[in-house]
Motif scaffolding. Structure first.
Motif, PDB file in Angstrom:
ATOM      1  N   ILE A  40       0.967  -1.054   0.035  1.00 31.18           N
ATOM      2  CA  ILE A  40      -0.001  -0.013   0.050  1.00 31.18           C
ATOM      3  C   ILE A  40       0.981   1.250   0.022  1.00 31.18           C
ATOM      4  O   ILE A  40       1.778   1.134   0.699  1.00 31.18           O
ATOM      5  CB  ILE A  40      -1.049  -0.023   1.358  1.00 31.18           C
ATOM      6  CG1 ILE A  40      -1.796  -1.118   1.249  1.00 31.18           C
ATOM      7  CG2 ILE A  40      -1.800   1.403   1.019  1.00 31.18           C
ATOM      8  CD1 ILE A  40      -2.516  -1.449   2.415  1.00 31.18           C
ATOM      9  N   LYS A  41       0.620   2.036  -0.918  1.00 30.82           N
ATOM     10  CA  LYS A  41       1.725   3.352  -0.947  1.00 30.82           C
ATOM     11  C   LYS A  41       1.018   4.472  -0.483  1.00 30.82           C
ATOM     12  O   LYS A  41      -0.441   4.788  -0.676  1.00 30.82           O
ATOM     13  CB  LYS A  41       1.778   3.634  -2.595  1.00 30.82           C
ATOM     14  CG  LYS A  41       2.621   2.219  -3.240  1.00 30.82           C
ATOM     15  CD  LYS A  41       3.984   2.231  -2.433  1.00 30.82           C
ATOM     16  CE  LYS A  41       4.938   3.210  -2.433  1.00 30.82           C
ATOM     17  NZ  LYS A  41       6.403   2.638  -1.625  1.00 30.82           N
ATOM     18  N   ASP A  42       1.948   5.423  -0.169  1.00 28.67           N
ATOM     19  CA  ASP A  42       1.585   6.784   0.356  1.00 28.67           C
ATOM     20  C   ASP A  42       0.253   6.927   1.336  1.00 28.67           C
ATOM     21  O   ASP A  42      -0.275   7.786   1.018  1.00 28.67           O
ATOM     22  CB  ASP A  42       1.304   7.488  -0.815  1.00 28.67           C
ATOM     23  CG  ASP A  42       2.417   7.410  -1.923  1.00 28.67           C
ATOM     24  OD1 ASP A  42       3.511   7.348  -1.555  1.00 28.67           O
ATOM     25  OD2 ASP A  42       2.207   7.304  -3.136  1.00 28.67           O
ATOM     26  N   ILE A  68       5.489  -7.424   4.283  1.00 31.14           N
ATOM     27  CA  ILE A  68       4.654  -5.917   4.346  1.00 31.14           C
ATOM     28  C   ILE A  68       5.825  -5.059   3.708  1.00 31.14           C
ATOM     29  O   ILE A  68       6.961  -5.022   3.954  1.00 31.14           O
ATOM     30  CB  ILE A  68       4.508  -5.677   5.675  1.00 31.14           C
ATOM     31  CG1 ILE A  68       3.553  -6.540   6.634  1.00 31.14           C
ATOM     32  CG2 ILE A  68       4.266  -4.031   5.764  1.00 31.14           C
ATOM     33  CD1 ILE A  68       2.167  -6.503   5.938  1.00 31.14           C
ATOM     34  N   ASN A  69       5.299  -4.391   2.339  1.00 33.58           N
ATOM     35  CA  ASN A  69       6.238  -3.327   1.854  1.00 33.58           C
ATOM     36  C   ASN A  69       6.324  -2.079   2.758  1.00 33.58           C
ATOM     37  O   ASN A  69       4.889  -1.717   3.184  1.00 33.58           O
ATOM     38  CB  ASN A  69       5.634  -3.214   0.390  1.00 33.58           C
ATOM     39  CG  ASN A  69       6.374  -2.036  -0.387  1.00 33.58           C
ATOM     40  OD1 ASN A  69       7.643  -2.689  -0.481  1.00 33.58           O
ATOM     41  ND2 ASN A  69       5.765  -1.267  -1.039  1.00 33.58           N
ATOM     42  N   ASP A  70       7.311  -1.606   3.053  1.00 32.33           N
ATOM     43  CA  ASP A  70       7.644  -0.250   3.362  1.00 32.33           C
ATOM     44  C   ASP A  70       7.356  -0.046   4.747  1.00 32.33           C
ATOM     45  O   ASP A  70       8.090   0.657   5.681  1.00 32.33           O
ATOM     46  CB  ASP A  70       6.691   0.798   2.676  1.00 32.33           C
ATOM     47  CG  ASP A  70       7.236   0.994   1.225  1.00 32.33           C
ATOM     48  OD1 ASP A  70       8.205   0.485   0.822  1.00 32.33           O
ATOM     49  OD2 ASP A  70       6.436   1.804   0.501  1.00 32.33           O
ATOM     50  N   TYR A  71       6.178  -0.647   5.379  1.00 34.50           N
ATOM     51  CA  TYR A  71       5.592  -0.108   6.785  1.00 34.50           C
ATOM     52  C   TYR A  71       6.526  -1.140   7.690  1.00 34.50           C
ATOM     53  O   TYR A  71       5.759  -1.927   8.359  1.00 34.50           O
ATOM     54  CB  TYR A  71       4.142  -0.061   6.780  1.00 34.50           C
ATOM     55  CG  TYR A  71       3.474   0.765   6.035  1.00 34.50           C
ATOM     56  CD1 TYR A  71       3.183   2.150   6.395  1.00 34.50           C
ATOM     57  CD2 TYR A  71       2.995   0.576   4.918  1.00 34.50           C
ATOM     58  CE1 TYR A  71       2.797   3.195   5.488  1.00 34.50           C
ATOM     59  CE2 TYR A  71       2.316   1.409   3.769  1.00 34.50           C
ATOM     60  CZ  TYR A  71       2.110   2.772   4.424  1.00 34.50           C
ATOM     61  OH  TYR A  71       1.737   3.513   3.528  1.00 34.50           O
ATOM     62  N   LEU A  85      11.794  -3.766   1.498  1.00 34.84           N
ATOM     63  CA  LEU A  85      12.373  -2.451   1.335  1.00 34.84           C
ATOM     64  C   LEU A  85      13.235  -2.116   0.184  1.00 34.84           C
ATOM     65  O   LEU A  85      13.887  -3.116  -0.310  1.00 34.84           O
ATOM     66  CB  LEU A  85      13.128  -2.192   2.619  1.00 34.84           C
ATOM     67  CG  LEU A  85      12.775  -2.326   3.913  1.00 34.84           C
ATOM     68  CD1 LEU A  85      13.537  -2.183   5.080  1.00 34.84           C
ATOM     69  CD2 LEU A  85      11.364  -1.426   4.218  1.00 34.84           C
ATOM     70  N   GLY A  86      13.079  -1.028  -0.305  1.00 35.13           N
ATOM     71  CA  GLY A  86      13.798  -0.361  -1.400  1.00 35.13           C
ATOM     72  C   GLY A  86      15.139   0.174  -1.085  1.00 35.13           C
ATOM     73  O   GLY A  86      15.369   0.217   0.167  1.00 35.13           O
ATOM     74  N   GLN A  87      16.038   0.342  -1.951  1.00 35.84           N
ATOM     75  CA  GLN A  87      17.322   1.162  -1.573  1.00 35.84           C
ATOM     76  C   GLN A  87      17.119   2.474  -0.844  1.00 35.84           C
ATOM     77  O   GLN A  87      17.835   2.626   0.398  1.00 35.84           O
ATOM     78  CB  GLN A  87      17.983   1.253  -2.738  1.00 35.84           C
ATOM     79  CG  GLN A  87      18.385  -0.040  -3.713  1.00 35.84           C
ATOM     80  CD  GLN A  87      19.807  -0.478  -3.242  1.00 35.84           C
ATOM     81  OE1 GLN A  87      20.536   0.212  -3.073  1.00 35.84           O
ATOM     82  NE2 GLN A  87      19.772  -1.786  -3.063  1.00 35.84           N
ATOM     83  N   GLU A  88      15.990   3.309  -1.078  1.00 37.48           N
ATOM     84  CA  GLU A  88      15.862   4.511  -0.399  1.00 37.48           C
ATOM     85  C   GLU A  88      15.215   4.005   1.002  1.00 37.48           C
ATOM     86  O   GLU A  88      15.618   4.959   1.775  1.00 37.48           O
ATOM     87  CB  GLU A  88      15.059   5.670  -1.287  1.00 37.48           C
ATOM     88  CG  GLU A  88      15.332   5.945  -2.622  1.00 37.48           C
ATOM     89  CD  GLU A  88      15.196   4.767  -3.588  1.00 37.48           C
ATOM     90  OE1 GLU A  88      14.197   3.938  -3.387  1.00 37.48           O
ATOM     91  OE2 GLU A  88      16.042   4.724  -4.486  1.00 37.48           O
ATOM     92  N   ASP A  89      14.429   3.299   0.883  1.00 38.79           N
ATOM     93  CA  ASP A  89      13.865   2.818   2.280  1.00 38.79           C
ATOM     94  C   ASP A  89      15.102   2.492   3.203  1.00 38.79           C
ATOM     95  O   ASP A  89      14.658   2.904   4.482  1.00 38.79           O
ATOM     96  CB  ASP A  89      12.849   1.671   2.103  1.00 38.79           C
ATOM     97  CG  ASP A  89      11.840   1.870   1.213  1.00 38.79           C
ATOM     98  OD1 ASP A  89      11.192   2.932   1.017  1.00 38.79           O
ATOM     99  OD2 ASP A  89      11.410   0.761   0.399  1.00 38.79           O
ATOM    100  N   LEU A  90      15.938   1.980   2.912  1.00 40.49           N
ATOM    101  CA  LEU A  90      17.054   1.353   3.862  1.00 40.49           C
ATOM    102  C   LEU A  90      17.654   2.248   4.528  1.00 40.49           C
ATOM    103  O   LEU A  90      17.934   1.971   5.672  1.00 40.49           O
ATOM    104  CB  LEU A  90      18.008   0.719   2.663  1.00 40.49           C
ATOM    105  CG  LEU A  90      17.919  -0.836   2.505  1.00 40.49           C
ATOM    106  CD1 LEU A  90      18.995  -1.091   1.346  1.00 40.49           C
ATOM    107  CD2 LEU A  90      17.523  -1.929   3.415  1.00 40.49           C
TER     108      LEU A  90
END
Ligand SMILES: Cc1ncc(COP(=O)(O)OP(=O)(O)O)c(N)n1
Ligand SMILES: Cc1ncsc1CCOP(=O)(O)O
Ligand SMILES: [Mg+2]
Length: 211
Positions: A40-42, A68-71, A85-90
């Protein structure tokens, strides 16, 4: 032998749908999927917390691998199987907290340099993308294509890998032939005229993953 710094996942995670609702998670688990992601984004944490709780409960009921993506904070709080997680998320993540909580970690990569960054983190799996053009996410780079994917898979040896981006039923066999352990798909299922038939075909090609 690849030694992650996070709990292991099987090399073959199999078909890995990435979906944006609890309804999709419920349908796909009932259809036999065993590796899945809630993306779920944004939204603010408080807007997604109930969905994350429901998705984790479903994952546990079906004995599935629910990422779970991102959260990542909510994933830890509610005991998800894993986090993606993506590279920026890291850069904005407390990896020690994820490790201490015993969650698996998947990390996105797009090229050799990002693979270096991911390998330094020693995640449970490494995602490689985008393989083909995709309508689902705006990508700043060009698709890497099958040849580059195969080169990355060879480099990564026994590290669990996931290919993502523009993977259709027609393209899945060639992607799997690179030796990748899993194919992550969005539109091949969620935009299919018959999602049940598409899921069954993809499960036949990629499997549901090893135990
Ligand atoms: C399996 C898998 N691979 C890659 C991604 C993309 O993650 P990220 O780069 O963090 O981008 P967003 O999905 O957060 O937009 C993924 N979600 N899953
Ligand atoms: C989330 C994400 N990350 C890299 S490509 C992608 C979207 C993949 O969607 P599709 O399978 O519809 O191309
Ligand atoms: Mg992300």
């Amino acid at each position: 032998m690849y030694q992650p710094d996070f709990p292991t996942v099987p090399f073959r995670l199999g078909l890995y749908p990435v979906v944006d609702s609890v309804d999709w998670i419920a349908r796909l688990l009932e259809a036999g999927v065993r590796t899945i992601q809630l993306r779920i984004k944004d939204k603010q944490d408080d807007e997604v917390e109930a969905d994350i709780i429901a998705a984790i409960a479903l994952g546990q009921r079906y004995n599935a691998r629910l990422f779970i993506n991102d959260y990542w904070r909510l994933a830890i709080k509610h005991g998800a199987y894993g986090v993606h997680l993506g590279q920026e998320d890291l850069e904005q993540t407390d990896l020690d907290a994820i490790r201490a909580a015993g969650l698996r970690l998947g990390v996105s990569t797009h090229d050799d340099m990002e693979i270096d960054v991911a390998l330094a983190v020693r995640p449970s799996y490494i995602a490689l993308g985008h393989v083909f053009p995709t309508q689902t996410k705006q990508m700043p780079s060009a698709p890497q294509g099958l040849e580059q994917l195969a080169t990355h898979i060879a480099r990564l040896g026994d590290t669990p890998t996931v290919a993502i981006g523009g993977i259709s039923i027609a393209r899945a066999p060639a992607v799997l032939a690179t030796g990748v352990g899993s194919i992550a798909v969005v539109s091949a299922i969620t935009q299919a005229p018959d999602w049940q038939a598409a899921t069954a075909q993809l499960l036949q090609l990629a499997g549901a993953g090893d135990e």
